[in-house]
Design a protein around this motif. Structure first.
Motif, PDB file in Angstrom:
ATOM      1  N   ALA A 488      34.427  42.840  87.286  1.00  0.00           N
ATOM      2  CA  ALA A 488      34.842  41.447  87.024  1.00  0.00           C
ATOM      3  C   ALA A 488      33.302  40.394  86.817  1.00  0.00           C
ATOM      4  O   ALA A 488      32.801  40.913  87.348  1.00  0.00           O
ATOM      5  CB  ALA A 488      35.380  40.956  88.336  1.00  0.00           C
ATOM      6  N   LYS A 489      33.404  39.899  85.537  1.00  0.00           N
ATOM      7  CA  LYS A 489      32.475  39.670  84.880  1.00  0.00           C
ATOM      8  C   LYS A 489      30.608  40.170  84.614  1.00  0.00           C
ATOM      9  O   LYS A 489      30.124  39.860  86.125  1.00  0.00           O
ATOM     10  CB  LYS A 489      32.303  37.748  86.078  1.00  0.00           C
ATOM     11  N   ASN A 490      31.189  41.017  84.420  1.00  0.00           N
ATOM     12  CA  ASN A 490      29.941  42.247  84.329  1.00  0.00           C
ATOM     13  C   ASN A 490      29.416  42.579  85.870  1.00  0.00           C
ATOM     14  O   ASN A 490      28.112  43.387  86.116  1.00  0.00           O
ATOM     15  CB  ASN A 490      28.769  41.579  83.626  1.00  0.00           C
ATOM     16  N   GLU A 528      25.895  45.570  89.072  1.00  0.00           N
ATOM     17  CA  GLU A 528      25.357  44.019  88.248  1.00  0.00           C
ATOM     18  C   GLU A 528      25.574  44.935  86.743  1.00  0.00           C
ATOM     19  O   GLU A 528      24.761  46.067  87.027  1.00  0.00           O
ATOM     20  CB  GLU A 528      24.638  43.051  88.333  1.00  0.00           C
ATOM     21  N   ASP A 532      28.726  45.285  78.102  1.00  0.00           N
ATOM     22  CA  ASP A 532      30.010  44.944  78.695  1.00  0.00           C
ATOM     23  C   ASP A 532      31.296  46.454  78.681  1.00  0.00           C
ATOM     24  O   ASP A 532      31.547  47.241  77.883  1.00  0.00           O
ATOM     25  CB  ASP A 532      30.487  44.019  77.170  1.00  0.00           C
TER      26      ASP A 532
END
Length: 550
Positions: A488-490, A528, A532
């Motif tokens: 989710a969100k990188n 993180e 992508d």
């Protein structure tokens, strides 16, 4: 005996319902006979086995045997009762010590012999046991065990023994527990004149019994030998031999096959030298140079009888012509020659003290198939082979059985165990260290009986990382860990489920173009992502499940 894999790996959604329990929670019931067979009873622990002389006559018409077993032992502590095991319907008829007949009682398959002579610590004493009867007949050897009474195509007797798990006491009186082995042994087998007996060790002499029209074959084993490794093979054999120039010098290779199969055997058994070359590389010197190495044709598939490996694979590659891995690599070698001879290092050299730890025999030996392929065809070929064997894994119960009651664990000790070892090698990521550790096992535990914790601690120490959670997970439960992840969100989050609470393992994840090693536990962790990524992959040598969470 092989069933399809129940767990599908590396899918985005994984259905998994094999929630095994820890071994300690198994509530299987056992009998007094199980305890007498599987535990180190007071009547066993006071004496150390030194030597056997097993002498028998095999009577095929009545499917019976008659014989004696001389048992030499050292007294470890003062005690006057000895346990000897012999399974029904076999009977002990007399026991002598110093030519004096002793009293004994029977409790099922255990005989308790009262010794009149004072047993003093440090003394080496002996008894001679007389016995006879019709031993259990094997219906589906070697899995159920006993005597196999068969005929060859010419109508000659073709007879063999096999007794792993069931126990040597199915056909001879013995201290039937794996923890104690004789330092050496004599095996004398009387057969009709036209037949031959092949047993363990080196043939010392053949004695002619002219009045009875029989011959007695005397074999001597110059090394410690486990009970179920002792065998008798009787047939109208042809014999040929050659030598192998190995790590400890010249090794005699002897082959015994039914006469019509001689030419096929001369061709197929050339793989023996290939096997020895590969396994001496991986595991160190063949452990029984003094006793030589034999392949002996028998009327069943085969078995790892020490220095007398039995063979029934019909002189073809694969497992009865089949590739157990489904990769094609399994047809490059004769499964029985490679697998059963691999047991010379793991089972006969390094032997489990309790059958509950039989994974030490079977996991390493199943892994040896992969190493054989790797030695001749390259590392990726070997690893493709071992991954292919996952089709046989059941995840039905823990690999380690119940201690003290002669209970082995799941058949997953073969290919789940070998995949566990291959995964540990992946984590080690140092093939030189892996090689030295495998060779070190056979050197440092040379001719020893061992427990699981000894093997685990050895691997942990020499490989240099904490593999204890891996052993607890893969040996002591039936669960295969699932790597759950979500993106989710990188940000990548991940954890293990279907695992014990303490489970942890470094995992090589493929993230885009890079491979990152992540320390994964049963608690969520996150990292993180620098690009992508919608899916992750894991090095296929990890035997785990993968589930992407939405």
């Amino acid at each position: 005996m092989f069933k399809p894999l129940l767990v599908v790996l590396f899918l985005s959604v994984l259905s998994f319902n094999s929630f095994g329990q820890l071994l300690q929670g198994d509530k299987a019931s056992f009998t007094e006979q199980d305890t007498l067979r599987g535990s180190i009873t007071p009547e066993r622990e006071w004496w150390d086995l030194k030597y056997y002389h097993l002498s028998i006559e095999v009577l095929s018409e009545s499917k019976s045997i008659i014989g004696t077993n001389k048992v030499e032992y050292t007294v470890l502590s003062p005690f006057q009762v000895m346990q000897i095991d012999l399974q029904q319907p076999m009977e002990i008829t007399k026991v002598l010590q110093d030519d004096k007949e002793l009293k004994f009682i029977r409790n099922g398959n255990a005989f308790f012999i009262t010794l009149d002579k004072q047993q003093n610590v440090g003394e080496v004493n002996s008894i001679v046991i007389y016995y006879n009867g019709q031993p259990r007949e094997a219906v589906n050897a070697p899995w159920d065990g006993g005597f196999t009474w068969n005929k060859d195509t010419n109508g000659n007797d073709f007879i063999a023994t096999s007794c792993q798990g069931l126990g040597a006491s199915v056909w001879w009186p013995v201290k039937d527990h794996m923890y104690d082995e004789p330092d050496s042994m004599m095996i004398s087998v009387e057969v009709p004149n036209l037949l031959m007996d092949v047993s363990n060790g080196q043939l010392l002499k053949v004695e002619k019994n002219r009045k009875k029209k029989t011959k007695t074959y005397h074999w001597f084993v110059d090394n410690p030998i486990n009970n179920y490794g002792v065998n008798v093979n009787i047939g109208d054999y042809a014999h040929f031999s050659n030598k192998y120039d190995g790590e400890k010098g010249e090794l005699s290779l002897e082959y015994y096959v039914l006469k019509p199969n001689l030419e096929k055997a001369k061709k197929q058994f050339q793989q023996t030298k290939e096997m020895l070359e590969a396994f001496e590389h991986w595991f160190g010197p063949y452990p029984f140079y003094e006793d030589g190495f034999k392949l002996v044709e028998v009327p069943y598939l085969g078995m790892e009888h020490q220095s007398s490996v039995t063979y029934g694979n019909k002189f073809q590659n694969g497992y009865l012509g089949k590739d157990l891995s489904g990769t094609g690599w399994g047809l490059k070698f004769d499964f029985i020659i490679v697998h059963e001879a691999g047991h010379e290092w793991f089972a006969n050299n390094i032997t489990d003290k309790d059958i509950a730890d039989m994974w030490i025999h079977e996991s390493f030996t199943s892994y040896s198939e992969c190493l054989f392929v790797e030695y001749f065809y390259g590392k990726e070929a070997g690893q493709e082979y071992v991954r292919g064997t996952r089709r046989s894994i059941q995840n039905d119960k823990p690999i380690i059985g119940i201690y003290g009651v002669n209970a082995e664990g799941s058949g997953d000790m073969y290919y789940k165990g070998s995949n566990m070892l291959n995964m540990i090698r992946q984590i080690t990521n140092d093939d030189d260290k892996w090689l030295s550790t495998l060779r070190g096992l056979n050197k440092d535990f040379y001719h020893q009986t061992v427990e699981t914790t000894q093997i685990e601690n050895y691997l942990i120490t020499h490989l240099g990382f904490d593999a204890e959670p891996i052993f607890d997970q893969y040996l002591r439960t039936s669960q295969v860990p699932i790597l759950e992840y979500k993106i989710a969100k990188n940000r990548l989050s991940y954890r293990f489920t279907s695992a014990i609470s303490t489970f942890k393992m470094p995992v090589d994840m493929v993230l885009g173009e890079k491979v990152e090693r992540m320390d994964v536990t049963t608690e969520w962790k996150s990292v993180e992502l620098k690009e992508d990524i919608q899916e992750i992959k894991v090095n296929p040598n990890y035997y785990i499940g993968i589930m992407k969470m939405q």
